[in-house]
Design a protein around this motif. Structure first.
Motif, PDB file in Angstrom:
ATOM      1  N   ALA A  94       0.820  -1.204   0.000  1.00  0.00           N
ATOM      2  CA  ALA A  94       0.000   0.000   0.000  1.00  0.00           C
ATOM      3  C   ALA A  94       0.857   1.259   0.000  1.00  0.00           C
ATOM      4  CB  ALA A  94      -0.933  -0.006   1.212  1.00  0.00           C
ATOM      5  N   SER A  95       2.089   1.141   0.488  1.00  0.00           N
ATOM      6  CA  SER A  95       2.984   2.300   0.537  1.00  0.00           C
ATOM      7  C   SER A  95       3.387   2.789  -0.850  1.00  0.00           C
ATOM      8  CB  SER A  95       4.229   1.970   1.359  1.00  0.00           C
ATOM      9  OG  SER A  95       4.940   0.879   0.774  1.00  0.00           O
ATOM     10  N   TRP A  96       3.130   1.998  -1.885  1.00  0.00           N
ATOM     11  CA  TRP A  96       3.411   2.447  -3.247  1.00  0.00           C
ATOM     12  C   TRP A  96       2.477   3.581  -3.675  1.00  0.00           C
ATOM     13  CZ3 TRP A  96       4.390  -2.395  -6.826  1.00  0.00           C
ATOM     14  CH2 TRP A  96       5.479  -3.120  -6.314  1.00  0.00           C
ATOM     15  N   MET A  97       1.352   3.691  -2.977  1.00  0.00           N
ATOM     16  CA  MET A  97       0.397   4.742  -3.309  1.00  0.00           C
ATOM     17  C   MET A  97       0.605   5.938  -2.384  1.00  0.00           C
ATOM     18  SD  MET A  97      -2.997   2.439  -4.098  1.00  0.00           S
ATOM     19  CE  MET A  97      -3.115   1.761  -2.434  1.00  0.00           C
ATOM     20  N   LYS A  98       0.126   7.092  -2.799  1.00  0.00           N
ATOM     21  CA  LYS A  98       0.398   8.320  -2.059  1.00  0.00           C
ATOM     22  C   LYS A  98      -0.849   9.185  -1.979  1.00  0.00           C
ATOM     23  CE  LYS A  98       2.036  10.763  -6.213  1.00  0.00           C
ATOM     24  NZ  LYS A  98       1.653   9.720  -7.184  1.00  0.00           N
ATOM     25  N   LYS A  99      -0.804  10.154  -1.097  1.00  0.00           N
ATOM     26  CA  LYS A  99      -1.859  11.162  -1.014  1.00  0.00           C
ATOM     27  C   LYS A  99      -1.927  11.913  -2.340  1.00  0.00           C
ATOM     28  CE  LYS A  99      -2.805  15.637   1.131  1.00  0.00           C
ATOM     29  NZ  LYS A  99      -2.304  16.665   2.085  1.00  0.00           N
ATOM     30  N   GLY A 100      -3.142  12.174  -2.775  1.00  0.00           N
ATOM     31  CA  GLY A 100      -3.322  12.869  -4.048  1.00  0.00           C
ATOM     32  C   GLY A 100      -3.467  11.885  -5.190  1.00  0.00           C
ATOM     33  N   TRP A 101      -2.965  12.289  -6.356  1.00  0.00           N
ATOM     34  CA  TRP A 101      -3.208  11.497  -7.554  1.00  0.00           C
ATOM     35  C   TRP A 101      -2.233  10.343  -7.697  1.00  0.00           C
ATOM     36  CZ3 TRP A 101      -7.552  11.546 -10.035  1.00  0.00           C
ATOM     37  CH2 TRP A 101      -8.358  12.676  -9.954  1.00  0.00           C
ATOM     38  N   ASN A 102      -2.808   9.192  -8.079  1.00  0.00           N
ATOM     39  CA  ASN A 102      -2.051   7.975  -8.344  1.00  0.00           C
ATOM     40  C   ASN A 102      -2.412   7.475  -9.742  1.00  0.00           C
ATOM     41  OD1 ASN A 102      -0.887   6.915  -5.465  1.00  0.00           O
ATOM     42  ND2 ASN A 102      -2.808   8.021  -5.204  1.00  0.00           N
ATOM     43  N   GLN A 103      -1.590   6.572 -10.231  1.00  0.00           N
ATOM     44  CA  GLN A 103      -1.817   6.074 -11.586  1.00  0.00           C
ATOM     45  C   GLN A 103      -1.622   4.556 -11.641  1.00  0.00           C
ATOM     46  OE1 GLN A 103       0.970   6.653 -15.148  1.00  0.00           O
ATOM     47  NE2 GLN A 103      -0.550   8.278 -15.482  1.00  0.00           N
ATOM     48  N   LEU A 104      -2.621   3.901 -12.213  1.00  0.00           N
ATOM     49  CA  LEU A 104      -2.548   2.466 -12.516  1.00  0.00           C
ATOM     50  C   LEU A 104      -2.498   2.306 -14.024  1.00  0.00           C
ATOM     51  CD1 LEU A 104      -2.985  -0.650 -11.926  1.00  0.00           C
ATOM     52  CD2 LEU A 104      -5.447  -0.149 -12.106  1.00  0.00           C
ATOM     53  N   VAL A 105      -1.582   1.480 -14.507  1.00  0.00           N
ATOM     54  CA  VAL A 105      -1.524   1.146 -15.930  1.00  0.00           C
ATOM     55  C   VAL A 105      -1.768  -0.348 -16.079  1.00  0.00           C
ATOM     56  CG1 VAL A 105      -0.087   1.033 -18.002  1.00  0.00           C
ATOM     57  CG2 VAL A 105       0.019   3.044 -16.511  1.00  0.00           C
ATOM     58  N   LEU A 106      -2.719  -0.697 -16.932  1.00  0.00           N
ATOM     59  CA  LEU A 106      -2.993  -2.088 -17.284  1.00  0.00           C
ATOM     60  C   LEU A 106      -2.427  -2.314 -18.676  1.00  0.00           C
ATOM     61  CD1 LEU A 106      -6.682  -2.280 -16.019  1.00  0.00           C
ATOM     62  CD2 LEU A 106      -4.672  -3.280 -14.919  1.00  0.00           C
ATOM     63  N   ALA A 107      -1.443  -3.213 -18.764  1.00  0.00           N
ATOM     64  CA  ALA A 107      -0.663  -3.336 -19.998  1.00  0.00           C
ATOM     65  C   ALA A 107      -0.745  -4.737 -20.582  1.00  0.00           C
ATOM     66  CB  ALA A 107       0.786  -2.971 -19.732  1.00  0.00           C
ATOM     67  N   LEU A 108      -1.141  -4.800 -21.843  1.00  0.00           N
ATOM     68  CA  LEU A 108      -0.996  -6.011 -22.647  1.00  0.00           C
ATOM     69  C   LEU A 108       0.336  -5.942 -23.389  1.00  0.00           C
ATOM     70  CD1 LEU A 108      -4.565  -6.398 -24.218  1.00  0.00           C
ATOM     71  CD2 LEU A 108      -3.487  -7.945 -22.589  1.00  0.00           C
ATOM     72  N   PRO A 109       0.854  -7.062 -23.843  1.00  0.00           N
ATOM     73  CA  PRO A 109       2.057  -7.007 -24.682  1.00  0.00           C
ATOM     74  C   PRO A 109       1.795  -6.140 -25.919  1.00  0.00           C
ATOM     75  CG  PRO A 109       1.507  -9.270 -24.096  1.00  0.00           C
ATOM     76  CD  PRO A 109       0.344  -8.437 -23.680  1.00  0.00           C
ATOM     77  N   GLU A 110       2.758  -5.354 -26.313  1.00  0.00           N
ATOM     78  CA  GLU A 110       2.582  -4.495 -27.472  1.00  0.00           C
ATOM     79  C   GLU A 110       2.623  -5.307 -28.764  1.00  0.00           C
ATOM     80  OE1 GLU A 110       5.345  -1.310 -27.470  1.00  0.00           O
ATOM     81  OE2 GLU A 110       4.531  -0.370 -25.662  1.00  0.00           O
ATOM     82  N   ASN A 111       1.746  -4.917 -29.681  1.00  0.00           N
ATOM     83  CA  ASN A 111       1.713  -5.543 -31.014  1.00  0.00           C
ATOM     84  C   ASN A 111       1.572  -7.057 -30.948  1.00  0.00           C
ATOM     85  OD1 ASN A 111       2.063  -3.249 -32.854  1.00  0.00           O
ATOM     86  ND2 ASN A 111       4.057  -3.029 -31.851  1.00  0.00           N
TER      87      ASN A 111
END
Length: 665
Positions: A623-640
């Motif tokens: 949980a410490s990876w997240m912070k007060k304010g804005w956070n970002q999650l990226v969901l990634a498939l392999p490219e191409n």
């Protein structure tokens, strides 16, 4: 409107006399002819099919030409070389007759055929009862061959009512109130341009009724449906081609226990042919293996033909749907049990009832009984498996299912709005008795929920181009049914999916398909890979939401995944994306990956579906990876990421989200 329909089929109606219900049979060396007062059918013995069928003197099939102008008949994709039409090898025929418990006469026509190269045995049963205007159908497949104990999978098994388009009678296709359309004209199909497997652009005929009322694309997949909601599907003649009298030809799923895949199974229903897809995997569901000792009887289902002057499509479909319950004609099925090899007799059936305490917010709850030890979507692994389901009253939690074959089952309960399923193994149903199960379902939880995207309902339909009605035509079909290539992801999301929790609208800002690479389509000649593989979720957190939290859990439920296996469940070792990884990054850190295995691949969106083989996984991170304010999650498939396609389908790897949730504890 009063339909030309048997009074004896309606609850509480008086039975007709046996004399009025007389059935005539005439058999020669080449044909069998069966008729009652309204329905006349002729089987041609050397091709295993009905070749002439009339209702009140009206031809329903047209002239036989090859595999058109015939049916209902049986075929399969099940011999080593692929397709086989039952009755074209070494057919034998039997006609049986009798009267059921009410004194109503019946005739049964039984086709038996052995495919000698492998010793596969097939039986197809047609029963005509009294003055009914349709056929009760059973199908048996058996394989006994110790020399080759494993043959192959039973990839498709289906019965088909397949009129000749030249007949000019049928005007509409119908699945349900929201899924119907005029039948494209012969001119439209002849001028149509193939844009995908069994998919045509009809832009060359802009005034065709199908184009003006439904869509400029026609595909057989548009009229696929899930088995939970499907009751009766078929074709309709609106009277414009038949002197004002309307006609219907319907496949009624009055029993569903011998299909596989549970209520989420979906497949083709009608496209100018009225199908009963008994076993199939167009959308990636599992199919049984044909091994030594395989012996299974499917059915009953009922092909129903009806008519009435001036009747609407809804009138005739409602007439058919009224017959779509397991209890309809149960007494008749008890009378013919001795003729149908492998059919579970009424004396070996019982009743199951449940009282389920549901989680708060559960809607459309359903209880499923399936093979013990397997997910109901995997019940094809047990070739003896039967399946049953019932809608749960969301207020009381009560549910009951009649005519359940005695045995041990796995109970699964799921509902819209709730993550996960309730599962209870070892539910035993006894013959002639009522088995009652009481249970409390507690929704799965990994702590305090911070946010969710989508509604857990085993579908990606709530997202863009999902169930939203099209605004282009009067019939306004759900957009996903039309054709995935009708939409252009790069135009809809020029900077990719960038979703902000609490601000964005799932129906606008989250696509119903997460493509690794998009296209090509009729309107886009080249594949597009910029801003497709990575999707971003932005979310804001307060200090209170993070205080004392150590672990965060991201739950990802997928309504479908398409890997290199497509819909076949065949592992291709040389394909790099047989197993599909979906990786989560939180504020730039790799949190974890869920992997959809090759045997859970679906061909879903490209075949006009939003709910196929379900895949779910969880990613835990600090949980410490997240912070007060804005956070970002990226969901990634392999490219191409692409695969090798043997059919005319996009080679793109993709997933379809059911719902995503973030929790902390």
């Amino acid at each position: 409107m009063r339909l030309k329909h048997l009074l004896s089929l309606l609850p509480g109606a008086a039975l007709f006399s046996a004399a009025a219900a007389a059935i005539d049979v005439v058999q020669s060396s080449t044909t069998i002819k069966v008729s009652n007062a309204r329905l006349n059918a002729t089987w041609q013995k050397n091709i295993g099919a009905i070749v002439d069928l009339t209702l009140d003197g009206r031809d329903l099939l047209g002239t036989q030409s090859g595999s058109t102008g015939i049916g209902p008949y049986l075929d399969c994709y099940c011999i080593p070389t692929g397709f086989y039409t039952i009755g074209t090898n070494t057919p034998t025929w039997e006609v049986v007759s009798g009267s059921d418990g009410s004194g109503t006469p019946y005739i049964g026509v039984i086709l038996s055929d052995t495919y000698k190269p492998t010793n596969q045995t097939f039986q197809q049963y047609w029963f005509l009862r009294g003055e009914e205007t349709g056929f009760h159908m059973f199908t048996r497949v058996a394989y006994y061959n110790t020399a080759t104990p494993f043959l192959r999978n039973l990839q498709e098994l289906r019965t088909l009512f397949r009129p000749n388009a030249g007949l000019g009678l049928w005007t509409h296709l119908s699945v349900n109130d929201n899924q119907w359309a005029p039948l494209p004209s012969q001119e439209a199909m002849q001028k149509g341009v193939v844009v995908q497997d069994a998919t045509w652009s009809l832009k060359a005929t802009p005034n065709d009724k199908y184009v003006t009322q439904f869509s400029e694309y026609f595909t057989k997949y548009t009229f696929s449906s899930d088995w939970r909601s499907t009751i009766a599907h078929g074709m309709f003649a609106d009277g414009s081609t038949s002197n004002g009298t309307s006609y219907g030809a319907w496949l009624i799923m009055n029993s569903k226990d011998t299909y596989f895949g549970g209520p989420l199974h979906s497949d083709l229903t009608v496209d100018g042919i009225v199908y009963n897809y008994i076993v199939s995997n167009h959308h990636g569901e599992g199919t049984p293996n044909i091994t030594h000792g395989f012996d299974r009887t499917f059915g009953p289902q009922y092909y129903h033909f009806n008519s009435a002057p001036g009747a609407s499509l809804t009138d005739l479909r409602r007439d058919a749907e009224a017959l779509g319950t397991p209890g309809w004609n149960a007494d008749f099925y008890a009378s013919i049990e001795a003729h149908v090899v492998g059919y579970v007799p009424s004396t070996s059936r019982g009743k199951w009832s449940g009282k389920i305490s549901l989680p708060k917010g559960a809607t459309r709850p359903i209880a499923v009984l399936s093979a013990d030890g397997y997910s109901f979507q995997d019940n094809a692994f047990d070739t003896k498996a039967l399946q049953y389901w019932g809608e749960i009253d969301a207020q009381t939690g009560r549910v009951s299912i009649d005519r359940v074959a005695a045995g041990k089952y796995r109970l699964t309960v799921y509902a819209d709005g709730i993550f996960g399923d309730f599962v209870k193994s070892g539910v035993v149903v006894a013959a002639g008795k009522t088995t009652t199960t009481s249970a409390t379902w507690k929704e799965e939880s990994a702590g305090k929920e911070l946010w969710r995207v989508g509604t857990p309902d085993k579908s990606s339909g709530e997202f863009r181009h999902g169930v939203t009605p099209s605004t282009l035509t009067p019939l306004a079909p759900p957009e996903y049914l039309i054709f995935w290539g009708a939409y252009d992801f790069p135009s809809d999301f020029p900077t990719g999916v960038n979703y902000t929790v609490g601000v964005s609208d799932p129906a606008r800002d989250w696509n119903y398909v997460h493509w690794s690479v998009f296209g090509p389509t009729p309107n886009r000649a080249e594949q597009a890979s910029v801003n497709t593989a990575d999707w971003t979720v932005n979310f804001a957190l307060t200090p209170a939401q993070l205080a004392g939290r150590k672990t965060a859990t991201l739950t990802i439920q997928l309504a479908a995944v398409k890997g290199a296996s497509g819909n076949t469940d065949v592992l291709s070792p040389t394909e790099p994306w047989a197993n599909v990884p979906l990786t989560a990054y939180v504020n730039g850190r790799e949190a974890g990956t869920i992997v959809a295995p090759w045997y859970k691949s679906s061909s879903c969106a490209v075949r006009s579906a939003v709910s196929c083989y379900q895949v779910a996984g969880k990613v835990e991170f600090q949980a410490s990876w997240m912070k007060k304010g804005w956070n970002q999650l990226v969901l990634a498939l392999p490219e191409n990421a692409t695969d090798t396609e043997t059919a005319v389908l996009t080679d793109a790897i993709y997933v379809q989200y059911d719902a995503v949730r973030l929790e902390v504890k």
